[in-house]
Design a protein around this motif. Structure first.
Motif, mmCIF file in Angstrom:
data_model
loop_
_atom_site.group_PDB
_atom_site.id
_atom_site.type_symbol
_atom_site.label_atom_id
_atom_site.label_comp_id
_atom_site.label_asym_id
_atom_site.label_seq_id
_atom_site.Cartn_x
_atom_site.Cartn_y
_atom_site.Cartn_z
ATOM 1 N N GLY A 248 171.950 75.410 7.863
ATOM 2 C CA GLY A 248 172.722 76.595 7.535
ATOM 3 C C GLY A 248 171.499 77.800 7.785
ATOM 4 O O GLY A 248 171.653 78.637 8.199
ATOM 5 N N TRP A 249 170.362 77.456 7.243
ATOM 6 C CA TRP A 249 169.085 78.632 7.275
ATOM 7 C C TRP A 249 168.606 78.664 8.780
ATOM 8 O O TRP A 249 168.595 79.679 9.084
ATOM 9 N N VAL A 250 168.538 77.500 9.350
ATOM 10 C CA VAL A 250 168.130 77.686 10.911
ATOM 11 C C VAL A 250 169.264 78.313 11.656
ATOM 12 O O VAL A 250 168.972 79.072 12.571
ATOM 13 N N ALA A 251 170.549 78.406 11.221
ATOM 14 C CA ALA A 251 171.566 79.088 12.152
ATOM 15 C C ALA A 251 171.372 80.639 11.731
ATOM 16 O O ALA A 251 171.742 81.396 12.631
ATOM 17 N N VAL A 252 170.968 80.921 10.553
ATOM 18 C CA VAL A 252 170.805 82.258 10.120
ATOM 19 C C VAL A 252 169.718 82.878 11.060
ATOM 20 O O VAL A 252 169.707 84.101 11.302
ATOM 21 N N ARG A 253 168.428 82.114 10.896
ATOM 22 C CA ARG A 253 167.295 82.669 11.435
ATOM 23 C C ARG A 253 167.062 82.644 13.041
ATOM 24 O O ARG A 253 166.314 83.299 13.462
ATOM 25 N N ARG A 254 167.929 81.470 13.585
ATOM 26 C CA ARG A 254 167.677 81.252 15.067
ATOM 27 C C ARG A 254 166.466 81.248 15.544
ATOM 28 O O ARG A 254 166.058 81.891 16.650
ATOM 29 N N TYR A 255 165.571 80.531 15.211
ATOM 30 C CA TYR A 255 164.176 80.463 15.535
ATOM 31 C C TYR A 255 164.050 79.887 16.853
ATOM 32 O O TYR A 255 163.259 80.550 17.828
ATOM 33 N N ALA A 256 164.694 78.905 17.301
ATOM 34 C CA ALA A 256 164.699 78.190 18.554
ATOM 35 C C ALA A 256 165.025 79.488 19.763
ATOM 36 O O ALA A 256 164.501 79.513 20.822
ATOM 37 N N SER A 257 166.305 79.955 19.557
ATOM 38 C CA SER A 257 166.736 80.965 20.684
ATOM 39 C C SER A 257 165.996 82.113 20.730
ATOM 40 O O SER A 257 165.686 82.707 21.596
ATOM 41 N N LEU A 258 165.416 82.530 19.502
ATOM 42 C CA LEU A 258 164.467 83.607 19.426
ATOM 43 C C LEU A 258 163.210 83.311 20.267
ATOM 44 O O LEU A 258 162.743 84.284 20.971
ATOM 45 N N ALA A 259 162.600 82.284 20.237
ATOM 46 C CA ALA A 259 161.702 81.927 20.803
ATOM 47 C C ALA A 259 161.724 81.879 22.390
ATOM 48 O O ALA A 259 160.919 82.295 23.061
ATOM 49 N N ARG A 260 162.996 81.405 22.693
ATOM 50 C CA ARG A 260 163.222 81.404 24.238
ATOM 51 C C ARG A 260 163.183 82.838 24.628
ATOM 52 O O ARG A 260 162.768 83.214 25.740
ATOM 53 N N SER A 261 163.945 83.642 23.951
ATOM 54 C CA SER A 261 164.105 85.135 24.422
ATOM 55 C C SER A 261 162.898 85.791 24.433
ATOM 56 O O SER A 261 162.563 86.553 25.428
ATOM 57 N N TYR A 262 162.102 85.741 23.456
ATOM 58 C CA TYR A 262 160.717 86.227 23.456
ATOM 59 C C TYR A 262 159.810 85.760 24.427
ATOM 60 O O TYR A 262 159.064 86.572 25.009
ATOM 61 N N ARG A 263 159.887 84.388 24.730
ATOM 62 C CA ARG A 263 159.090 83.862 26.111
ATOM 63 C C ARG A 263 159.180 84.926 27.263
ATOM 64 O O ARG A 263 158.447 85.242 28.012
ATOM 65 N N ALA A 264 160.803 84.922 27.363
ATOM 66 C CA ALA A 264 161.135 85.626 28.672
ATOM 67 C C ALA A 264 160.719 87.067 28.958
ATOM 68 O O ALA A 264 160.342 87.432 29.864
ATOM 69 N N VAL A 265 160.862 87.771 27.718
ATOM 70 C CA VAL A 265 160.295 88.938 27.625
ATOM 71 C C VAL A 265 158.881 89.316 27.803
ATOM 72 O O VAL A 265 158.469 90.104 28.630
ATOM 73 N N ALA A 266 158.032 88.287 27.239
ATOM 74 C CA ALA A 266 156.672 88.491 27.461
ATOM 75 C C ALA A 266 156.192 88.201 28.992
ATOM 76 O O ALA A 266 155.370 88.781 29.506
ATOM 77 N N ARG A 267 157.053 87.092 29.333
ATOM 78 C CA ARG A 267 156.637 86.693 31.076
ATOM 79 C C ARG A 267 157.013 87.955 31.737
ATOM 80 O O ARG A 267 156.168 88.302 32.536
ATOM 81 N N GLN A 268 158.284 88.807 31.371
ATOM 82 C CA GLN A 268 158.720 89.629 32.468
ATOM 83 C C GLN A 268 157.666 90.787 32.250
ATOM 84 O O GLN A 268 157.208 91.588 33.403
ATOM 85 N N LEU A 269 157.248 91.126 31.114
ATOM 86 C CA LEU A 269 156.063 92.174 30.799
ATOM 87 C C LEU A 269 154.797 92.064 31.606
ATOM 88 O O LEU A 269 154.375 92.792 32.206
#
Length: 308
Positions: A248-269
């Motif tokens: 339940g807590w991992v679903a609230v915080r979405r750590y794995a999906s956020l990591a993927r999204s943040y990596r993509a933005v860092a690469r694009q920048l």
């Protein structure tokens, strides 16, 4: 734009936009987002933890008749969860968090585009008064689209730092400031947060499998040795409930999906920044700023869409 020689870093300007240099609306929205996020996550922690406490107390009461009175406490935890849920829905901390965060990032993007003469503030023949009027009009549009946004303090919407950067004596100063304090800053932030969320996701995964292992082994031992029910019953209940709490807590915080999204933005920048010194004309620079801001704002739009 002057390109630095090979192996040489350009001299950084002394002006730029820090957190305190943003518009009053941006600062107010940032503070509201932080405060609302803390309250929302505190409520979610309690709603996830209290049922777990109830499970443990209920298991203890079931396996030991002397603790039967604790069953009332176990039932009370369900009532407390319902109360916290009602508070969460009435106070709308999650909606305030999402709206304030989206507004803060949109105003921050607006401030940078104004300060470095990006679109829609890129007209070479536009007077300072007209540019400022356009900025306030855009700011009003953002505020009007966010009903839950907190009112700003009277500290100014167009700050001295924004004006100083916009009126810098040459284009190179604005461009170096933008690259250092906006592009590289955001690239570093997204890369750092991606690593952080990856690490936290791995720790929660490890905890989940550890709790599952405890539940399996304790349950197996309990099945083969019923005399140990008083000792192992609460352990099994705690482990089983704990695994659900972790999920339940991992679903609230979405750590794995956020990591993927943040990596993509860092690469694009990083890819966009690599071409910064090729943007020599006014039109190329305006397009470059637009590309950077669209990349950042696209990630925030996706973040908001997932949560709403």
């Amino acid at each position: 734009m002057t390109r630095p020689s090979e192996g040489q870093k350009p001299t950084l300007p002394t002006i730029g936009l820090g957190p305190s240099d943003m518009s009053a609306t941006c600062i107010a929205a940032e503070n509201q987002a932080i405060s609302s996020q803390r309250r929302y996550l505190a409520l979610m922690r309690a709603q996830i933890a209290l049922p777990l406490v109830g499970v443990v107390i209920g298991a203890a009461a079931k396996f030991d008749s002397r603790l039967a009175a604790l069953g009332v406490i176990a039932s009370a935890t369900a009532v407390m969860v319902a109360v916290l849920r009602a508070i969460q829905r009435s106070r709308r901390y999650d909606s305030m968090w999402y709206e304030a965060r989206a507004a803060a990032e949109e105003v921050k993007s607006l401030a940078w585009r104004y300060a470095v003469r990006g679109a829609p503030f890129d007209r070479v023949d536009e007077s300072t008064d007209d540019a400022e009027a356009r900025f306030i009009a855009e700011l009003s549009r953002i505020a009007d689209n966010n009903d839950l946004l907190a009112p700003p303090d009277p500290s100014g919407e167009i700050t001295d730092a924004m004006r100083a950067l916009r009126s810098a004596p040459d284009d190179d100063t604005r461009r170096e400031a933008y690259l250092e304090h906006r592009v590289k800053d955001q690239q570093h932030w997204y890369a750092m947060r991606a690593r952080h969320n990856d690490a936290v996701a791995a720790r929660w995964d490890l905890l989940f499998y550890a709790v599952i292992a405890v539940a399996v082994f304790a349950g197996a031992f309990l099945a083969s040795n019923t005399d140990s029910s008083r000792a192992l019953g609460p352990v099994v209940a705690l482990a089983a409930g704990g695994s659900g709490a972790v999920v339940g807590w991992v679903a609230v915080r979405r750590y794995a999906s956020l990591a993927r999204s943040y990596r993509a933005v860092a690469r694009q920048l990083s890819h966009i920044a690599a071409l910064a010194y090729q943007k020599d004309t006014h039109e190329e620079w305006v397009a470059f700023v637009a590309d950077v801001e669209q990349t950042i704002m696209r990630e925030h739009a996706q973040w908001l869409a997932v949560r709403k």
